[in-house]
Design a protein around this motif. Structure first.
Motif, short mmCIF file in Angstrom:
data_model
loop_
_atom_site.label_atom_id
_atom_site.label_comp_id
_atom_site.label_asym_id
_atom_site.label_seq_id
_atom_site.Cartn_x
_atom_site.Cartn_y
_atom_site.Cartn_z
N CYS B 321 0.65 -1.31 0.00
CA CYS B 321 0.06 0.00 -0.04
C CYS B 321 0.93 1.25 -0.02
O CYS B 321 1.67 1.46 0.73
N PRO B 322 0.46 2.14 -0.97
CA PRO B 322 1.45 3.44 -0.91
C PRO B 322 1.52 4.18 0.28
O PRO B 322 2.09 5.05 0.74
N VAL B 323 0.13 4.35 0.66
CA VAL B 323 -0.13 4.98 1.97
C VAL B 323 0.47 4.56 3.24
O VAL B 323 1.24 5.12 4.02
N TYR B 324 0.32 3.16 3.37
CA TYR B 324 1.20 2.48 4.60
C TYR B 324 2.59 2.71 4.38
O TYR B 324 3.12 2.90 5.29
N GLN B 325 3.18 2.50 3.01
CA GLN B 325 4.68 2.77 2.99
C GLN B 325 5.05 4.29 3.32
O GLN B 325 6.24 4.48 3.52
N THR B 326 3.82 5.13 3.33
CA THR B 326 4.29 6.56 3.57
C THR B 326 4.10 7.10 5.05
O THR B 326 4.91 7.67 5.52
N ILE B 327 3.21 6.41 5.90
CA ILE B 327 2.84 6.92 7.22
C ILE B 327 3.00 5.64 8.12
O ILE B 327 2.96 5.98 9.45
N GLY B 328 3.25 4.23 7.79
CA GLY B 328 3.54 3.52 8.53
C GLY B 328 2.25 2.89 9.34
O GLY B 328 1.22 3.55 9.08
N GLY B 329 2.22 1.91 10.28
CA GLY B 329 1.13 1.25 10.60
C GLY B 329 0.66 1.98 12.15
O GLY B 329 -0.44 1.90 12.28
N GLN B 330 1.48 2.55 12.94
CA GLN B 330 0.94 3.05 14.08
C GLN B 330 -0.01 4.31 13.76
O GLN B 330 -0.94 4.41 14.57
N ALA B 331 0.15 4.99 12.66
CA ALA B 331 -0.58 5.96 12.24
C ALA B 331 -2.26 5.62 12.13
O ALA B 331 -3.02 6.53 12.52
#
Lengths: 241, 470
Positions: B321-331
């Motif tokens: 996921c491009p979004v996950y790759q950018t913000i990480g999981g904890q967000a």
């Protein structure tokens, strides 16, 4: 072949030359092109934001405008995918309309796909020279299987060199209203895409969806890159010096 | 676990502003993706296997009650106790009760996302029982003040080696080490003592096998085996949807799970645990409990969201996921991040508590094409958006803007006029500079990039002029 050109709202607003390039390519392929004057937007923004009622209204409007044509062609994988796969789902509760949606869906194509598989365009009108890389837009690629078609067309230009970037199939971060709602995330994703393309030292990043192209161009310019061009493949195929 | 999903936007801003996290994320990106792509190549027919897996999961969900009863009967026949929990609080209450019944002071845990849903560690601590996480990643999070995980299979993927080296030196009071092998050895030494002294082991369960009443654990570190064989009591906590009918079905799913998750043909350990220790056996627990948890899952049965219950928790959707790759999981704010989390969190906690999550996706469908059980994640995200819109959970400005745009788009003459004016306005803003650097109407766009200038006239206008001739 009587082809209805779905110009798309973004091309209408931001890059009319892409619309004219599409027109030129379709005519070069021997099509009679009709541009329904009442067309506005396919309604994807409404659908993707959960406004089913307006998505349905806009779908019906577009169906009425284009169902008389032999084919519907759009210079956008995203809009074509929405007509092809979105419309029948949006209108699932109205059988008559759904049937009309399915009939239109069956003759709806993304431009490159249409030119390669249906119209069999052999000779490109332009003579673009330069080194380019191709960004695969998500809806075209994963929704409609548009991958080889634009590359096949581009490689018919003798002075064009196509090089593949890493992650060509990864999203550029546009995502319609996502790009505004989550602007910082969207721009950060776009930055990765720009780096991948810049690493190749290309003259232009080429794609088939204006949303992605505006996103990539906006990011490149903000990064201080005024050199790398961002173009729709229709512009490349019709460019003349 | 307490949810921070309602403050998603703030979480994102913090994630983007954290240079260490950003560096770690860009390092991690790609590893999972490449390994999975290679592993998938090994299968003769990935798509057919995927379709078979989807069919198994759908078959179970169509008659979930019957499969659960079958499982319960077979597990009981092998000496296990089967308990049911409505929600996270009930999970914690049941585990604490079991611990007290058996005089347990220390619990060793193998990885379990369900225990995160329940906030089990906090409940154990409150009851005076010491929990010890034995999955290396979870252990690192525990000694860092019970930090929440950022990934369902790689909970510390957001951390760098340096951070972990500091943490170990500080916690274990040992000289700082930066070699992965040395750090792992140190953790192993610390954990070995706990394995030998804990009276109870708690695990999750990757699958429950109905025909045998077994639980399957898919692990790489071997801690799962220690946790389930050394202590006298074993408690396995899983969601009710984790059932598969037969061992043969399990083997089909196992062709996909490790490949999709870590890019392995098979994980280092695959344990199928059945029943309590019988007199002829040398190891295994004297007492085995299953806690089967609902926590909102039955609500999804028979709804548009039922396909979400097929999920086998491989993490491929977030890895791609491009979004996950950018913000990480904890967000993402709760137990499950990425696309599956953006669907599951609002469904399990209530959409009103996490209505930003379904919008945090470009709908690129990278998740949809990698999902080993074919969950149409973008479609489910879009459904949730429709529900958020219907329930008026979204800001009124957003709703109004959307409605106004649609209203105009349905009126071609008005649309033609409005777009002509808009284009002129944008062109004026750009003033021949090729782009706009601050656009008041869309600050989200121009925060991180320019807004390219329009050509100046709409296609419509130019096409009409052209038709009229020069």
């Amino acid at each position: 072949m009587r082809v209805g050109l779905l110009v798309t709202c973004l091309v209408d607003l931001m890059r009319p030359r892409i619309g004219f390039a599409a027109l030129e390519l379709l005519e070069a392929a021997g099509c009679t092109v009709i541009v329904p004057e009442q067309q506005t937007c396919c309604g994807q923004p409404a659908w993707n934001n959960g406004d089913r009622a307006n998505a349905a209204r806009l779908a019906k409007k577009l169906i009425t405008e284009f169902e008389g044509c032999e084919y519907l062609v759009a210079p956008s994988g995203s809009c074509a995918d929405h007509v092809r796969h979105g419309y029948p789902r949006i209108l699932a509760d109205e059988p008559t309309w759904q049937a009309r949606a399915q009939a239109l869906a069956a003759k709806t194509h993304e431009l490159a796909d249409f030119l390669v598989r249906i119209a069999c365009l052999q000779k490109m009108p332009g003579n673009f020279a330069g080194r380019i890389t191709y960004h695969d837009s998500c809806s075209g690629l994963r929704g409609l299987g548009v991958k080889e078609q634009p590359r096949a067309l581009l490689q018919k230009l003798p002075a064009l060199e196509l090089v593949e970037m890493r992650g060509a199939e990864e999203c550029c971060g546009f995502g319609g209203t996502f790009s505004v709602k989550f602007g910082a995330v969207s721009a950060a994703i776009a930055e990765r895409k720009c780096h991948q393309a810049q690493a190749l030292g290309v003259d232009a990043i080429v794609g088939g969806d204006l949303g992605c192209l505006l996103n990539i161009e906006g990011k490149l310019r903000r990064m201080g890159d005024a050199q790398t061009k961002v173009m729709h493949f229709a512009e490349v195929l019709t460019a003349k010096d | 676990m307490e949810s921070r999903a309602h403050r998603f936007r703030r979480n994102i801003a913090e994630a983007l502003a954290n240079p260490v996290l950003q560096a770690n994320l860009s390092k991690a990106k790609g590893k999972f993706v490449e390994k999975r792509a290679q592993a998938i190549q090994e299968l003769d027919d990935f798509e057919a296997t995927r379709e078979a897996a989807r069919e198994i999961r759908d078959r179970v969900l169509a008659n979930l009650d019957l499969w659960l009863e079958t499982f319960e009967a077979n597990a009981r026949a092998r000496g296990a106790t089967v308990l049911w929990a409505k929600d996270g609080n009930e999970v914690s209450r049941l585990v604490v009760e079991i611990a007290k019944r058996h005089g347990v002071k220390k619990v060793v845990k193998s990885k379990s996302m369900l225990s995160e849903e329940a906030g089990l560690n906090q409940a154990l601590l409150a009851a005076g029982i010491e929990p010890v996480e034995t999955d290396l990643g979870e252990y690192i999070l525990q000694i860092n003040g019970y930090e929440p995980p950022s990934h369902i299979i790689a909970p510390v993927v957001h951390k760098s080696l340096d951070e972990i080296a500091d943490l170990f030196a500080r916690t274990h009071r040992t000289p700082r080490k930066t070699e992965i092998a040395a750090l792992t050895r140190e953790a192993r030494q610390v954990l070995r003592e706990h394995f030998l002294t804990a009276e109870m082991g708690v695990t999750g369960g990757n699958f429950l096998i109905a025909e045998t009443g077994s639980v399957a654990l898919v692990t790489n570190e071997g801690n799962g085996r220690m946790v389930t064989t050394l202590p006298r009591v074993h408690v396995a906590i899983t969601g009710i949807e984790k059932i598969v009918p037969t061992l043969e079905d399990l083997s089909t799913l196992m062709r996909l799970l490790p490949r999709s998750a870590t890019g392995q043909s098979i994980s280092n350990y695959v344990s199928v645990l059945t029943g309590t220790k019988n007199p002829a056996e040398l190891d295994g627990p004297e007492h085995l409990y299953f806690i089967l948890v609902d926590n909102g899952r039955t609500r999804l049965l028979g709804s548009d969201y039922q396909p979400m219950l097929r999920c086998i928790r491989c993490g491929a959707c977030m890895n791609h996921c491009p979004v996950y790759q950018t913000i990480g999981g904890q967000a993402y704010g709760w137990v499950y991040p990425g696309p599956m989390g953006s669907v599951l969190t609002p469904l399990l906690l209530g959409l009103e508590k996490a209505h930003d999550l379904p919008y945090a996706a470009t709908l690129c469908n990278q998740c949809g094409v990698v999902c080993p059980v074919k969950i149409p994640l973008p479609e489910l995200l879009r459904n949730l958006r429709e529900e958020a819109d219907k329930r008026r959970l979204r800001p009124w400005r957003e709703r109004l803007a959307l409605r106004a745009w649609a209203w105009i788009a349905l009126r071609p003459s008005l649309y033609a006029l409005a777009s002509r004016l808009l284009v002129r306005y944008l062109a004026w803003l750009a003033e021949g500079r090729g782009g706009i650097s601050v656009l008041a109407a869309a600050p989200g766009w121009t925060m991180g990039r320019n807004f390219p200038a329009p050509e100046g006239e709409t296609f419509r206008t130019r096409y009409r002029m052209r038709k009229r001739g020069p």
